[in-house]
Design an enzyme around this catalytic site. Sequence first.
Site, PDB file in Angstrom:
ATOM      1  N   ASP A   1       9.212   2.914  -0.253  1.00  0.00           N
ATOM      2  CA  ASP A   1       8.443   3.360   0.231  1.00  0.00           C
ATOM      3  C   ASP A   1       8.493   3.322   2.061  1.00  0.00           C
ATOM      4  OD1 ASP A   1       4.588   3.657   0.426  1.00  0.00           O
ATOM      5  OD2 ASP A   1       6.023   4.513   1.673  1.00  0.00           O
TER       6      ASP A   1
ATOM      7  N   TYR B   1       0.854  -1.200   0.089  1.00  0.00           N
ATOM      8  CA  TYR B   1       0.008   0.027   0.068  1.00  0.00           C
ATOM      9  C   TYR B   1       0.891   1.405  -0.014  1.00  0.00           C
ATOM     10  CZ  TYR B   1      -3.521   3.253   1.728  1.00  0.00           C
ATOM     11  OH  TYR B   1      -4.351   4.497   1.791  1.00  0.00           O
TER      12      TYR B   1
ATOM     13  N   LYS C   1       4.507   9.537   8.676  1.00  0.00           N
ATOM     14  CA  LYS C   1       4.291   9.355  10.061  1.00  0.00           C
ATOM     15  C   LYS C   1       5.145   9.697  11.178  1.00  0.00           C
ATOM     16  CE  LYS C   1       2.128   5.009   7.974  1.00  0.00           C
ATOM     17  NZ  LYS C   1       0.668   5.102   8.543  1.00  0.00           N
TER      18      LYS C   1
END
Length: 434
Positions: A239, A144, A267
């Site tokens: 990623d 994702y 994050k």
Amino acid sequence: MKFERSISAFARAKNVIPGGVNSSVRAFKSVGGTPVFMKSGSGARICDVDGHEFIDYVLSWGPLILGHAHPAVVKAISNAAARGSSFGTPTEAESELAELIVAMVPSIERVRFTSSGTEATMNAVRLARGYTRREKIVKFAGCYHGAADPFLIAAGSSALTLGVPNSPGVPKSVAADTIVVNYNDVAALELAFAQHGDDIAGVIVEPFVGNMGLVLPDDGFLQRLRALCTDVKALLVFDEVMTGFRVARGGAQERTGVMPDLTTLGKVIGGGLPVGAFGGRSEIMSYLTPEGPVFHAGTLSGNPLAMAAGIATLKMVRDDATLYDRLEVLARVLTEGLHEIFSKHGVGHTTAYAGSMFGFFFTPGPVRNLETAMTADTALYAKFFHAMLDRGIYLAPSQFEAGFLSTAHTTRDIEHTLAAADESLSSILTRDLA
Ligand code: KE4
């Protein structure tokens, strides 16, 4: 536990917000029941609107490596807020956070900030396409990379949880430029490169996958991927929105020694405020406007409050020499304890951990890719999730997510969690047998 206030809050939310949530994974669709509305957090704990307290292993899906409301982060945000929340001009805080990232993430020489991980990955792929003048990108089934069109093909996380890994609304023309390969499948990867090599602008990968649940790379997989990209001059994009400052201080690239051409972050670098980033070699980054032709912009990119939270967080991560060792010990104790409990109850399972991330699947495993992740018993996971919730433990409300630890978690928290896990399985299996 009773969740009356969450139930009424959810009913209210659904009147004005689709699904009552602003991010799909929060909706509890795969575990059932009403999403728990939280009102506060402190350290390793969160408190819901009904006054229940939970040990939190979601930590806002990764950002809170220092735990909730860390005093240094709260102070940094409030001091910055008192000076004004946004100027739409450059500020020195952006350079300070960028310098911290450049100092700790091995492959990054220069970095650009965004307001989310999705923006970071979207812009990294545009940069790879602009730099190489090619159009195809390769992604891996179950990985994702945020909610942008090029990635919503065989996507993980809540796209997988909700059964829409190939979301409606993504134009066929966009999907046609996304090549999907199975994670850890070197043969399939080599075939994709043999077929599309010179058309591949870049490969985007979660080097350690957190969005199928936690799935680790086979030995040699990332090294082979690196070599294939180098051979055809495609850019390798790690990623690390989730793994950055999570599986090691310098992310998966520090842990594995495999250096990507571009890295996306998010994050942890925002300390709980909206931040994303993409960075890499100076020469590649020079292709971004206004130095080069590849466009990037964002009203709140580098927002002073988010920069302040990120700076406070990364300074503590930088200066705490034993942080990752301590968190990896906690992750090991937790997953070994879960392994013993699942084995004792005769439940098929597999566990994994890396740095401050951990995961488990209710399937005998090994789980190496999306296909094997999908063999997990999601019905059992749903029962386990709620049984743990009733015992004051907040796990991810989906089997296809990772778990996170913070510097605020203690061995006593782990002991309490393992005791709750043992009780939960006893009650589930007794009920199932009744
Ligand atoms: P955001 O746009 O949600 O900030 O970042 C997207 C993203 C990109 N890359 C990776 C590896 C990610 O894990 C994410 C976001 N992760 C999910 C958790 N699986 C965020 C939770 C959510 O969607 O609400």
